[in-house]
Design a protein around this motif. Structure first.
Motif, PDB file in Angstrom:
ATOM      1  N   ILE A   1      -0.756 -12.267  -0.431  1.00  0.00           N
ATOM      2  CA  ILE A   1       0.006 -12.073  -1.662  1.00  0.00           C
ATOM      3  C   ILE A   1      -0.891 -12.248  -2.880  1.00  0.00           C
ATOM      4  O   ILE A   1      -0.824 -11.465  -3.843  1.00  0.00           O
ATOM      5  CB  ILE A   1       1.200 -13.043  -1.706  1.00  0.00           C
TER       6      ILE A   1
ATOM      7  N   TRP B   1       1.675  -4.228   5.023  1.00  0.00           N
ATOM      8  CA  TRP B   1       3.003  -4.775   5.319  1.00  0.00           C
ATOM      9  C   TRP B   1       3.620  -4.098   6.543  1.00  0.00           C
ATOM     10  O   TRP B   1       4.327  -4.742   7.323  1.00  0.00           O
ATOM     11  CB  TRP B   1       3.912  -4.599   4.102  1.00  0.00           C
TER      12      TRP B   1
ATOM     13  N   ASN C   1      -1.004  -1.376   0.692  1.00  0.00           N
ATOM     14  CA  ASN C   1       0.441  -1.493   0.869  1.00  0.00           C
ATOM     15  C   ASN C   1       0.855  -1.320   2.319  1.00  0.00           C
ATOM     16  O   ASN C   1       1.857  -1.882   2.769  1.00  0.00           O
ATOM     17  CB  ASN C   1       1.156  -0.455  -0.002  1.00  0.00           C
TER      18      ASN C   1
ATOM     19  N   MET D   1       6.686  -2.473  -1.225  1.00  0.00           N
ATOM     20  CA  MET D   1       5.298  -2.163  -1.559  1.00  0.00           C
ATOM     21  C   MET D   1       4.885  -0.756  -1.117  1.00  0.00           C
ATOM     22  O   MET D   1       4.364   0.030  -1.899  1.00  0.00           O
ATOM     23  CB  MET D   1       4.366  -3.204  -0.931  1.00  0.00           C
TER      24      MET D   1
ATOM     25  N   GLY E   1       8.959  -6.482   2.318  1.00  0.00           N
ATOM     26  CA  GLY E   1       7.649  -6.284   1.715  1.00  0.00           C
ATOM     27  C   GLY E   1       7.138  -4.876   1.939  1.00  0.00           C
ATOM     28  O   GLY E   1       6.598  -4.238   1.020  1.00  0.00           O
TER      29      GLY E   1
END
Length: 379
Positions: A352, A64, A61, A26, A22
């Motif tokens: 999410i 993550w 982002n 991302m 992720g």
């Protein structure tokens, strides 16, 4: 009990992989876009276009990255202790580079001065390139083995240096990582831009997609000749964590053993290779949405390849083989993993869903006209 200790450890091995993927998918395109900034944008307004493609989403982002670090700390404390202390200078270098990103975004457009803006553009470039390389270098050193050991009280001791991390194979993995993330950043940037910036990015994306394919394939050939680490004693999957309770040996080519035992694992490197080729093909056909998806799959496949290749190893020790950390002897307690699993089932879908909503709201291209009309409101 359905979720016994062995199953919980496997779940958190998978979840850690999901979080790392992720982050790479991302936040990886943010890093890739920053690395491309000086090359695809020549004028100031073009650079503002590039910066504003990731401006609204880069902070989200990075969640993550934080989640990944938190998961290692809570679920795999021994791995956290050894890696974050052993790789301390490398981590410090990454953090310094990442710190340049927020100040670069915030300060760049505050002063209408060419030199001022060039300085912050370089900071954003460094903030994209340095973490991309260092993360790859770290992965390369994991495959080679890391110089650490535990004493009889399970205190860890790292006996290497920062410069030892910069070995030829580690640097090869660092360059591969950089090419992978620049490829991914390119496929995002062509979606969000137009005219000259898009044209330059399109060419860069094709180049780095091919480089990613070639370097990843070459890396697989190199790894096939490396010594891998194999547990030679009886494997106990549900005992209390104690990395000194097993014996480990180095075996040539052992990092390929899992593909013989579990043939389905070959899907990981295949996805990595095919994804980069498809990203190249879709860019050639100017199907940018498909290119971004293919690039994301390539990133996921490349990272998954490392995980399935070394399983059940987490962090092999090159100086005391028996101190190597594995899925079965480096985790938190059973009750801790269970509580974290319940929390993840609740909160990860929320993250999410929110992220998906943000990207839906921020959909569309960033144009020079938009930048000029909103000069005071955008980066």
């Amino acid at each position: 009990m359905i979720l016994d200790y062995e199953i919980l450890r496997l779940i958190w091995w998978l979840l850690l992989g999901v979080l790392l993927i992720g982050f790479a998918v991302m936040d990886g395109f943010d890093l890739g876009v920053a690395a491309l900034l000086p090359f695809v944008a020549k004028k100031d307004v073009e650079r503002r276009v590039v910066i504003n493609t990731v401006g609204p989403v880069w902070e989200g982002n990075q969640v993550w990255f934080i989640l990944g670090g938190g998961a290692i700390f809570a679920a795999w404390p021994m791995l956290y202790a050894v890696s974050f202390s052993g790789f301390y200078l490398a981590m410090f270098l990454v953090l310094c580079a990442l710190i340049l990103r927020p100040v670069g975004f915030k300060f760049r457009s505050k002063v209408d001065d060419k030199t001022w803006r060039q300085i912050w553009d370089m900071c954003l470039f460094i903030g994209g390139v340095v973490p991309s390389i260092v993360f790859g270098v770290a992965v390369g050193n994991v495959l080679l083995g890391v110089p650490f050991h535990f004493d009889d009280t399970l205190r860890s001791f790292y006996t290497g240096t920062f410069w030892q991390l910069l070995n030829p194979f580690g640097l090869y993995c660092g360059v591969t990582s950089l090419c992978m993330l620049v490829m991914h950043g390119s496929t995002y940037l062509v979606l969000k831009t137009e005219k000259k910036v898009q044209t330059r990015t399109l060419l860069a994306g094709q180049i780095f997609a091919l480089l990613t394919f070639i370097l990843f394939l070459g890396g697989g050939y190199i790894v096939a000749g490396l010594d891998g680490y194999v547990i030679t004693s009886e494997i106990v999957t549900d005992a209390a964590s104690n990395p000194l309770s097993k014996t480990v040996a180095k075996v040539p080519g052992a990092w390929l053993n899992n593909y013989h035992t579990y043939p389905w694992m070959v899907l990981a490197p295949l996805i990595g290779l095919i994804g980069s080729l498809k990203a190249f093909a879709f860019l050639r056909m100017k199907k940018f949405g498909f290119a971004f998806v293919a690039s994301g799959f390539s990133v996921a496949g490349i990272i998954s390849t490392v995980g399935v290749s070394i399983f059940p190893m987490f962090l092999p020790s090159s100086t005391d083989l028996n101190s190597s950390l594995t899925v079965w002897d480096a985790s938190s307690s059973e009750i801790t993993l269970l509580a974290m699993t319940v929390a993840s089932v609740i909160f990860v879908p929320i993250i999410i869903a929110y992220t998906s909503w943000v990207y839906k709201v921020m959909a569309g291209t960033v144009t020079e006209k938009h930048i000029l009309e909103n000069e005071k409101e955008v980066y």
